[in-house]
Design a protein around this motif. Structure first.
Motif, short mmCIF file in Angstrom:
data_model
loop_
_atom_site.label_atom_id
_atom_site.label_comp_id
_atom_site.label_asym_id
_atom_site.label_seq_id
_atom_site.Cartn_x
_atom_site.Cartn_y
_atom_site.Cartn_z
N THR A 21 30.56 32.68 36.09
CA THR A 21 29.39 33.21 35.40
C THR A 21 29.83 33.89 34.11
O THR A 21 30.73 34.74 34.13
CB THR A 21 28.65 34.22 36.28
OG1 THR A 21 28.27 33.56 37.51
CG2 THR A 21 27.40 34.74 35.59
N ARG A 23 29.92 36.51 31.49
CA ARG A 23 29.56 37.93 31.47
C ARG A 23 29.44 38.46 30.05
O ARG A 23 28.62 39.34 29.76
CB ARG A 23 30.60 38.73 32.22
CG ARG A 23 30.26 40.19 32.27
CD ARG A 23 31.19 40.96 33.17
NE ARG A 23 31.08 42.36 32.85
CZ ARG A 23 32.10 43.14 32.59
NH1 ARG A 23 33.32 42.69 32.65
NH2 ARG A 23 31.91 44.39 32.28
N CYS A 37 34.41 35.48 31.78
CA CYS A 37 33.71 34.96 32.97
C CYS A 37 34.13 35.73 34.21
O CYS A 37 35.24 36.27 34.26
CB CYS A 37 34.03 33.49 33.16
SG CYS A 37 33.33 32.45 31.89
N GLU A 38 33.25 35.72 35.20
CA GLU A 38 33.53 36.35 36.50
C GLU A 38 33.13 35.41 37.62
O GLU A 38 32.27 34.56 37.45
CB GLU A 38 32.75 37.65 36.63
CG GLU A 38 33.19 38.72 35.68
CD GLU A 38 32.44 40.01 35.89
OE1 GLU A 38 33.01 41.04 35.57
OE2 GLU A 38 31.28 39.99 36.37
N TRP A 39 33.77 35.60 38.77
CA TRP A 39 33.43 34.88 39.99
C TRP A 39 33.95 35.70 41.16
O TRP A 39 34.67 36.66 40.97
CB TRP A 39 34.02 33.47 39.99
CG TRP A 39 35.51 33.41 40.14
CD1 TRP A 39 36.21 33.15 41.28
CD2 TRP A 39 36.49 33.61 39.12
NE1 TRP A 39 37.56 33.19 41.04
CE2 TRP A 39 37.76 33.47 39.71
CE3 TRP A 39 36.43 33.91 37.76
CZ2 TRP A 39 38.94 33.61 39.00
CZ3 TRP A 39 37.62 34.05 37.06
CH2 TRP A 39 38.85 33.89 37.68
N PHE A 40 33.55 35.33 42.35
CA PHE A 40 34.01 36.02 43.55
C PHE A 40 34.89 35.10 44.36
O PHE A 40 34.57 33.94 44.56
CB PHE A 40 32.83 36.50 44.39
CG PHE A 40 32.15 37.70 43.80
CD1 PHE A 40 32.56 38.98 44.15
CD2 PHE A 40 31.13 37.56 42.88
CE1 PHE A 40 31.95 40.08 43.59
CE2 PHE A 40 30.52 38.66 42.32
CZ PHE A 40 30.93 39.92 42.67
N GLU A 44 36.10 39.42 46.58
CA GLU A 44 36.53 40.28 45.47
C GLU A 44 36.17 39.63 44.14
O GLU A 44 36.33 38.43 43.96
CB GLU A 44 38.04 40.51 45.54
CG GLU A 44 38.42 41.34 46.74
CD GLU A 44 39.86 41.85 46.64
OE1 GLU A 44 40.33 42.09 45.52
OE2 GLU A 44 40.47 41.99 47.69
N ARG A 45 35.70 40.47 43.21
CA ARG A 45 35.35 39.98 41.88
C ARG A 45 36.61 39.68 41.09
O ARG A 45 37.55 40.46 41.06
CB ARG A 45 34.50 41.02 41.15
CG ARG A 45 33.99 40.50 39.82
CD ARG A 45 32.99 41.40 39.21
NE ARG A 45 33.59 42.69 38.91
CZ ARG A 45 32.94 43.70 38.40
NH1 ARG A 45 31.66 43.61 38.17
NH2 ARG A 45 33.56 44.84 38.16
N GLN A 46 36.62 38.52 40.46
CA GLN A 46 37.73 38.09 39.62
C GLN A 46 37.21 37.91 38.20
O GLN A 46 36.02 37.69 38.00
CB GLN A 46 38.28 36.74 40.12
CG GLN A 46 38.66 36.72 41.58
CD GLN A 46 39.89 37.55 41.87
OE1 GLN A 46 40.87 37.48 41.14
NE2 GLN A 46 39.84 38.34 42.91
N GLY A 47 38.09 37.96 37.22
CA GLY A 47 37.68 37.79 35.84
C GLY A 47 38.67 36.96 35.05
O GLY A 47 39.85 36.87 35.40
#
Length: 64
Positions: A21, A23, A37-40, A44-47
């Motif tokens: 996604t 951001r 961008c971010e994802w789970f 846990e949230r990753q970037g």
């Protein structure tokens, strides 16, 4: 400079990745668009932050 993506878009790395996604989008001093961008993963949230050319709005085909 025209953006290919907007905040909230679902994108993938051209080389393959899970859905990411958008951001934030920033313009660097040398006029390159950088997409954050971010994802789970495993809850846990990753970037990830890369230049816009690394991303696509189309999910790449699954690799064999």
């Amino acid at each position: 400079m025209k953006r290919q993506f907007e905040v909230g878009d679902r994108v993938w790395l051209k080389s393959g990745s899970p859905a990411l996604t958008v951001r934030d989008i920033r313009l660097t001093p040398d006029d390159q668009l950088v997409v954050l961008c971010e994802w789970f993963a495993d809850g846990e949230r990753q970037g990830l932050e890369l230049v816009e050319a690394c991303f696509t709005l189309t999910e790449p085909p699954a690799r064999a």
